[in-house]
Motif scaffolding. Structure first.
Motif, PDB file in Angstrom:
ATOM      1  N   ALA A 133       3.467 -21.213  24.823  1.00  0.00           N
ATOM      2  CA  ALA A 133       4.201 -21.309  26.089  1.00  0.00           C
ATOM      3  C   ALA A 133       4.261 -22.755  26.575  1.00  0.00           C
ATOM      4  O   ALA A 133       5.198 -23.158  27.250  1.00  0.00           O
ATOM      5  CB  ALA A 133       3.542 -20.430  27.134  1.00  0.00           C
ATOM      6  N   PHE A 134       3.232 -23.526  26.234  1.00  0.00           N
ATOM      7  CA  PHE A 134       3.191 -24.943  26.634  1.00  0.00           C
ATOM      8  C   PHE A 134       3.205 -25.814  25.379  1.00  0.00           C
ATOM      9  O   PHE A 134       2.167 -26.306  24.961  1.00  0.00           O
ATOM     10  CB  PHE A 134       1.911 -25.241  27.417  1.00  0.00           C
ATOM     11  N   PRO A 135       4.367 -26.005  24.754  1.00  0.00           N
ATOM     12  CA  PRO A 135       4.400 -26.767  23.521  1.00  0.00           C
ATOM     13  C   PRO A 135       3.802 -28.170  23.709  1.00  0.00           C
ATOM     14  O   PRO A 135       4.022 -28.789  24.746  1.00  0.00           O
ATOM     15  CB  PRO A 135       5.899 -26.841  23.173  1.00  0.00           C
ATOM     16  N   ASN A 136       3.039 -28.600  22.718  1.00  0.00           N
ATOM     17  CA  ASN A 136       2.414 -29.942  22.703  1.00  0.00           C
ATOM     18  C   ASN A 136       1.425 -30.178  23.840  1.00  0.00           C
ATOM     19  O   ASN A 136       1.120 -31.332  24.167  1.00  0.00           O
ATOM     20  CB  ASN A 136       3.472 -31.058  22.790  1.00  0.00           C
ATOM     21  N   ILE A 137       0.906 -29.121  24.443  1.00  0.00           N
ATOM     22  CA  ILE A 137       0.067 -29.302  25.645  1.00  0.00           C
ATOM     23  C   ILE A 137      -1.163 -30.169  25.376  1.00  0.00           C
ATOM     24  O   ILE A 137      -1.514 -31.025  26.199  1.00  0.00           O
ATOM     25  CB  ILE A 137      -0.326 -27.937  26.287  1.00  0.00           C
ATOM     26  N   ALA A 138      -1.808 -29.983  24.207  1.00  0.00           N
ATOM     27  CA  ALA A 138      -3.036 -30.743  23.941  1.00  0.00           C
ATOM     28  C   ALA A 138      -2.719 -32.240  23.870  1.00  0.00           C
ATOM     29  O   ALA A 138      -3.426 -33.074  24.454  1.00  0.00           O
ATOM     30  CB  ALA A 138      -3.678 -30.255  22.648  1.00  0.00           C
ATOM     31  N   LYS A 139      -1.623 -32.561  23.169  1.00  0.00           N
ATOM     32  CA  LYS A 139      -1.235 -33.972  23.012  1.00  0.00           C
ATOM     33  C   LYS A 139      -0.855 -34.590  24.367  1.00  0.00           C
ATOM     34  O   LYS A 139      -1.296 -35.692  24.714  1.00  0.00           O
ATOM     35  CB  LYS A 139      -0.034 -34.030  22.052  1.00  0.00           C
ATOM     36  N   ILE A 140      -0.072 -33.847  25.134  1.00  0.00           N
ATOM     37  CA  ILE A 140       0.402 -34.371  26.424  1.00  0.00           C
ATOM     38  C   ILE A 140      -0.757 -34.514  27.413  1.00  0.00           C
ATOM     39  O   ILE A 140      -0.885 -35.516  28.113  1.00  0.00           O
ATOM     40  CB  ILE A 140       1.549 -33.479  26.974  1.00  0.00           C
ATOM     41  N   LEU A 141      -1.644 -33.529  27.423  1.00  0.00           N
ATOM     42  CA  LEU A 141      -2.804 -33.582  28.328  1.00  0.00           C
ATOM     43  C   LEU A 141      -3.686 -34.780  27.989  1.00  0.00           C
ATOM     44  O   LEU A 141      -4.145 -35.504  28.875  1.00  0.00           O
ATOM     45  CB  LEU A 141      -3.597 -32.270  28.227  1.00  0.00           C
ATOM     46  N   SER A 142      -3.879 -35.004  26.697  1.00  0.00           N
ATOM     47  CA  SER A 142      -4.759 -36.110  26.299  1.00  0.00           C
ATOM     48  C   SER A 142      -4.134 -37.459  26.704  1.00  0.00           C
ATOM     49  O   SER A 142      -4.821 -38.350  27.202  1.00  0.00           O
ATOM     50  CB  SER A 142      -5.051 -35.989  24.806  1.00  0.00           C
ATOM     51  N   ARG A 143      -2.828 -37.600  26.522  1.00  0.00           N
ATOM     52  CA  ARG A 143      -2.157 -38.846  26.920  1.00  0.00           C
ATOM     53  C   ARG A 143      -2.200 -39.021  28.445  1.00  0.00           C
ATOM     54  O   ARG A 143      -2.450 -40.109  28.956  1.00  0.00           O
ATOM     55  CB  ARG A 143      -0.694 -38.804  26.426  1.00  0.00           C
ATOM     56  N   TYR A 144      -2.003 -37.931  29.178  1.00  0.00           N
ATOM     57  CA  TYR A 144      -2.035 -37.979  30.646  1.00  0.00           C
ATOM     58  C   TYR A 144      -3.408 -38.452  31.126  1.00  0.00           C
ATOM     59  O   TYR A 144      -3.525 -39.320  31.999  1.00  0.00           O
ATOM     60  CB  TYR A 144      -1.713 -36.581  31.212  1.00  0.00           C
ATOM     61  N   GLN A 145      -4.451 -37.887  30.522  1.00  0.00           N
ATOM     62  CA  GLN A 145      -5.811 -38.260  30.946  1.00  0.00           C
ATOM     63  C   GLN A 145      -6.120 -39.721  30.630  1.00  0.00           C
ATOM     64  O   GLN A 145      -6.761 -40.423  31.414  1.00  0.00           O
ATOM     65  CB  GLN A 145      -6.824 -37.319  30.306  1.00  0.00           C
ATOM     66  N   GLU A 146      -5.614 -40.160  29.460  1.00  0.00           N
ATOM     67  CA  GLU A 146      -5.804 -41.560  29.052  1.00  0.00           C
ATOM     68  C   GLU A 146      -5.189 -42.515  30.091  1.00  0.00           C
ATOM     69  O   GLU A 146      -5.819 -43.473  30.542  1.00  0.00           O
ATOM     70  CB  GLU A 146      -5.044 -41.728  27.738  1.00  0.00           C
ATOM     71  N   VAL A 147      -3.936 -42.201  30.463  1.00  0.00           N
ATOM     72  CA  VAL A 147      -3.193 -43.028  31.426  1.00  0.00           C
ATOM     73  C   VAL A 147      -3.903 -43.038  32.772  1.00  0.00           C
ATOM     74  O   VAL A 147      -4.052 -44.078  33.426  1.00  0.00           O
ATOM     75  CB  VAL A 147      -1.745 -42.479  31.569  1.00  0.00           C
ATOM     76  N   LYS A 148      -4.395 -41.865  33.176  1.00  0.00           N
ATOM     77  CA  LYS A 148      -5.055 -41.739  34.471  1.00  0.00           C
ATOM     78  C   LYS A 148      -6.368 -42.517  34.489  1.00  0.00           C
ATOM     79  O   LYS A 148      -6.642 -43.277  35.423  1.00  0.00           O
ATOM     80  CB  LYS A 148      -5.326 -40.250  34.719  1.00  0.00           C
ATOM     81  N   GLU A 149      -7.147 -42.358  33.417  1.00  0.00           N
ATOM     82  CA  GLU A 149      -8.435 -43.061  33.367  1.00  0.00           C
ATOM     83  C   GLU A 149      -8.261 -44.571  33.329  1.00  0.00           C
ATOM     84  O   GLU A 149      -9.050 -45.312  33.902  1.00  0.00           O
ATOM     85  CB  GLU A 149      -9.254 -42.589  32.156  1.00  0.00           C
ATOM     86  N   ALA A 150      -7.195 -45.027  32.677  1.00  0.00           N
ATOM     87  CA  ALA A 150      -6.957 -46.475  32.603  1.00  0.00           C
ATOM     88  C   ALA A 150      -6.308 -47.006  33.887  1.00  0.00           C
ATOM     89  O   ALA A 150      -6.066 -48.209  34.009  1.00  0.00           O
ATOM     90  CB  ALA A 150      -6.072 -46.786  31.401  1.00  0.00           C
TER      91      ALA A 150
END
Ligand code: 9Z3
Length: 321
Positions: A133-150
């Protein structure tokens, strides 16, 4: 003697458009963000995104709005981040947002499953996300967290036209300290018309008074002081939207002649997801999404951002290198 134009716009802003209460605080946040990333050698882009709301009454029941979903801005933010930029995302409240925009049409509850683990209590159960239902969710979530942490993404919200105008001015002033390293990517669909607060009825307009006639004033052209006074060294991109493709390029060239900024991204309402023209004083580049691009899930924003980041690098070396 005629008053200088900027004083007029500044005066108008102060008199006819109510500033959001926290504008100074947000300006400081933006200045700190720009200073930090500028010092780290990073370019900073201010993206505006979404439509504006223009109230017809002070205790607003009704307002004038427009079609913009904010997808252009949200998707572009991701490509700018991938290109090494820090991003100030000045967006309409509840319009599409970087990383979550892919899932905007999804009904969350239809996409989750409850695993009860045999117990009866809901507290002990687990909620599982279906990756289908959420295609690519793991990849997108990981990139989002990276951007947020930086700390690379600073989201700032507006709702009304007044909020937008004041926050854009604050952003331009905040970014002026990093000179040509700043890019303005003005993708928001901003109203051309408004009702000044002095002429606005306080209470809900009564239908018992009969058919409604409203005279709206022209919104001051904010691009003019932005380019000339607030951030004169920055790389500024405006967007031009038309519904009649036959006047698009002429309108885009007209804007470049008037405001003397670096480029206009010209698009037509119905074809905006697959075709834009990047117009500069010397060039004109058609960017097209091919069938192959669509199959590979390439978005037009990737091409727009790639075109503009390259032009921005050249601009920095040429003018302020
Ligand atoms: C644009 O042209 C954007 O590309 C869109 C993107 C708003 C069409 P969505 O948000 O759509 O992804 O649904 N933005 C600027 C539109 C605009 O109002 N420009 C004005 C004009 O053309 C003045 S800057 O005169």
């Amino acid at each position: 003697m005629a008053e200088p134009r900027v004083a007029t716009i500044d005066g108008k802003l102060a008199e006819e458009f109510a500033a959001p209460s926290h504008v100074e605080e947000l300006k400081e946040q933006m200045a700190a963000f720009a200073g930090l990333h500028g010092a780290a050698g990073r370019k900073v882009v201010l993206i505006t995104s979404g439509g504006t709301k223009v109230p017809l009454e002070s205790r607003t029941v009704r307002f004038l709005d427009n079609f913009s979903s904010g997808r252009r801005g949200a998707s572009s933010a991701e490509y700018f981040l991938d290109s090494g930029y820090a991003v100030i995302f000045l967006h309409r409240h509840r319009s599409l947002y970087p990383y979550t925009h892919t899932y905007s049409g999804i009904n969350l509850l239809d996409s989750l499953q409850l695993q009860t683990g045999g117990g009866v209590s809901h507290e002990s159960s687990q909620v599982v996300v279906s990756q289908q239902a959420f295609p690519n969710i793991a990849k997108i979530l990981s990139r989002y967290q990276e951007v947020k942490e930086a700390g690379l993404l600073l989201p700032i919200e507006f709702s009304t036209l007044s909020d937008y105008l004041h926050l854009l001015k604050a952003a331009a002033q905040a970014l002026s300290t990093i000179g040509s390293k700043a890019m303005f990517y003005l993708a928001a669909a901003v109203s051309d018309f408004y009702v000044p607060s002095s002429e606005m009825p306080e209470h809900k307009i009564q239908s018992s008074n009969g058919p409604l006639q409203i005279t709206m004033k022209m919104v001051p052209k904010i691009l003019s002081p932005l380019v000339k006074d607030w951030a004169p060294q920055a790389f500024v991109i405006s967007f031009k939207l038309e519904t009649d493709s036959s006047i698009l390029i002429e309108k885009a060239r007209g804007a470049l002649d008037t405001y003397r900024h670096q480029a206009v991204v010209a698009n037509v309402l119905d074809t905006r997801r697959g075709y834009v023209v990047v117009v500069t004083p010397e060039t004109q580049a058609e960017l097209i999404l091919t069938e192959d691009d669509v199959r590979k899930e390439v978005e037009i924003e990737e091409k727009i951002v790639s075109n503009l980041t390259e032009a921005h690098s050249l601009f920095i070396t040429k003018h302020h290198g």
